[in-house]
Design a protein around this motif. Sequence first.
Motif, mmCIF file in Angstrom:
data_model
loop_
_atom_site.group_PDB
_atom_site.id
_atom_site.type_symbol
_atom_site.label_atom_id
_atom_site.label_comp_id
_atom_site.label_asym_id
_atom_site.label_seq_id
_atom_site.Cartn_x
_atom_site.Cartn_y
_atom_site.Cartn_z
ATOM 1 N N ALA A 165 0.848 -1.210 0.000
ATOM 2 C CA ALA A 165 0.000 0.000 0.000
ATOM 3 C C ALA A 165 0.877 1.251 0.000
ATOM 4 N N HIS A 166 1.949 1.217 0.792
ATOM 5 C CA HIS A 166 2.817 2.385 0.864
ATOM 6 C C HIS A 166 3.510 2.623 -0.489
ATOM 7 N N ALA A 167 4.001 1.526 -1.113
ATOM 8 C CA ALA A 167 4.650 1.668 -2.429
ATOM 9 C C ALA A 167 3.673 2.286 -3.427
ATOM 10 N N ASN A 168 2.430 1.832 -3.395
ATOM 11 C CA ASN A 168 1.444 2.362 -4.340
ATOM 12 C C ASN A 168 1.137 3.826 -4.080
ATOM 13 N N ALA A 169 1.092 4.201 -2.797
ATOM 14 C CA ALA A 169 0.817 5.603 -2.470
ATOM 15 C C ALA A 169 1.966 6.492 -2.965
ATOM 16 N N VAL A 170 3.202 6.040 -2.749
ATOM 17 C CA VAL A 170 4.360 6.826 -3.207
ATOM 18 C C VAL A 170 4.311 6.962 -4.732
ATOM 19 N N GLU A 171 4.027 5.857 -5.416
ATOM 20 C CA GLU A 171 4.073 5.880 -6.882
ATOM 21 C C GLU A 171 2.925 6.701 -7.484
ATOM 22 N N ARG A 172 1.768 6.638 -6.829
ATOM 23 C CA ARG A 172 0.614 7.399 -7.366
ATOM 24 C C ARG A 172 0.888 8.898 -7.408
ATOM 25 N N SER A 199 -6.971 -7.636 -19.500
ATOM 26 C CA SER A 199 -6.322 -8.542 -18.536
ATOM 27 C C SER A 199 -6.197 -7.906 -17.150
ATOM 28 N N THR A 200 -6.868 -6.783 -16.935
ATOM 29 C CA THR A 200 -6.811 -6.165 -15.602
ATOM 30 C C THR A 200 -8.192 -6.198 -14.966
ATOM 31 N N VAL A 201 -8.188 -6.188 -13.631
ATOM 32 C CA VAL A 201 -9.456 -6.285 -12.900
ATOM 33 C C VAL A 201 -9.662 -5.026 -12.057
ATOM 34 N N ARG A 211 -1.211 -2.823 -7.466
ATOM 35 C CA ARG A 211 -1.256 -1.516 -8.139
ATOM 36 C C ARG A 211 -2.412 -1.413 -9.135
ATOM 37 N N ASP A 212 -2.855 -0.172 -9.308
ATOM 38 C CA ASP A 212 -3.962 0.116 -10.205
ATOM 39 C C ASP A 212 -3.393 0.359 -11.608
ATOM 40 N N LEU A 213 -3.736 -0.539 -12.527
ATOM 41 C CA LEU A 213 -3.241 -0.385 -13.898
ATOM 42 C C LEU A 213 -4.279 0.293 -14.778
ATOM 43 N N ALA A 217 -8.020 3.524 -18.700
ATOM 44 C CA ALA A 217 -9.265 2.886 -19.159
ATOM 45 C C ALA A 217 -9.732 1.911 -18.091
ATOM 46 N N PRO A 218 -11.063 1.785 -17.909
ATOM 47 C CA PRO A 218 -11.528 0.850 -16.880
ATOM 48 C C PRO A 218 -11.163 -0.595 -17.217
ATOM 49 N N ALA A 219 -10.881 -1.380 -16.172
ATOM 50 C CA ALA A 219 -10.565 -2.801 -16.347
ATOM 51 C C ALA A 219 -11.783 -3.517 -16.909
#
Length: 327
Positions: A165-172, A199-201, A211-213, A217-219
Amino acid sequence: MTQHPRAEIDQLAEASIAALRAPSILNTQPWRWRLASSHTELWADRARRLDGIDPDGRLLLLSCGAALHHAVVALRAAGYAADVERLPDPERPDLLARIRQGTPGPADGELYRAIYRRRTDRRPFGDRRPGDAVLAELRSAAERHAVHLHVVRADQVTAFASAVAHANAVERSDDRYRADILAWTTRPRQERDGVSARSTVPTGPRTLTPRDLNLAAPATLDPGPGSDLGTVYLVLVVDAEAPAAWLAAGEALSDVWLTLTARGLAASPISEVVEVESVRTALQRLLGGVGHPAIALRVGHPAPDAAPVPVSTRRSGTDTVGLPGQP
Ligand SMILES: Cc1cc2nc3c(=O)[nH]c(=O)nc-3n(C[C@H](O)[C@H](O)[C@H](O)COP(=O)(O)O)c2cc1C
């Protein structure tokens, strides 16, 4: 029996083609193959390195290591031992490996078949935890490459989830990182690379939110009924922060992933934990301070009746494999 050089080249060409199916960070496929008369060479394609996510090129080398292992698996399936020289020329660090067919041996097709079945499965997995026997098999697969496999213990999962979660917050909040995700999730179709929304959900409630890919575009892949309760988290750990170790980690990633695919399990990597230095250090401490985390992987049984994940696109052999005599 001495083989005609032409047959040898055909075998190496086929191995290079099978290796195109290897997983790579954001499906960048950052490699080139160059066929010579008695060997094939694997080269890093630095033009495909991700500036924001992967400035050191560690995930590029992991991806190339996975391609290298796929090629070895293809040669073994054809009945050859595969003889590999890794990083053979210090003057040319982008020449990652030189592979010869090697001596004839028993054909082993199990992992080869898994090459074509393996997918990155980002959906929640089922309730049933992978058993200890298969986890031991995955550990052996990593150790064949001198890479340690750590299974995140139940009492470590909360700390591991907060590292993700922390890695994702930093990257966002980092524009260069967001630019990489946007660029490689919106690639023109004819490039035959990048990650498709097929291929993403959508991110749902889970123990751990990868991470949110879907910034662009929506998954569109249905997450299905999985609870993710049986999911285990693995971390591949190497001895050094160095190119040779990252290449070996990629070979181990491929070996572990093809082995678990052959056993009916599914997986998706979580590389954000090694992309942010402070998180990498925290993860290293969580694992007891020994070695360097190279990548993490979530692994589980696909939920019952889960539909197959669509196959992801790849560049063609014409674009990635140079023939003898070509530059
Ligand atoms: C080094 C490496 C890092 C990766 N990191 C992630 C990740 O953090 N999250 C994710 O969903 N997929 C990750 N992947 C999976 C790739 O996105 C995937 O391999 C690629 O899109 C091709 O799809 P396929 O594996 O289904 O063939 C990673 C793959 C590699 C080899």
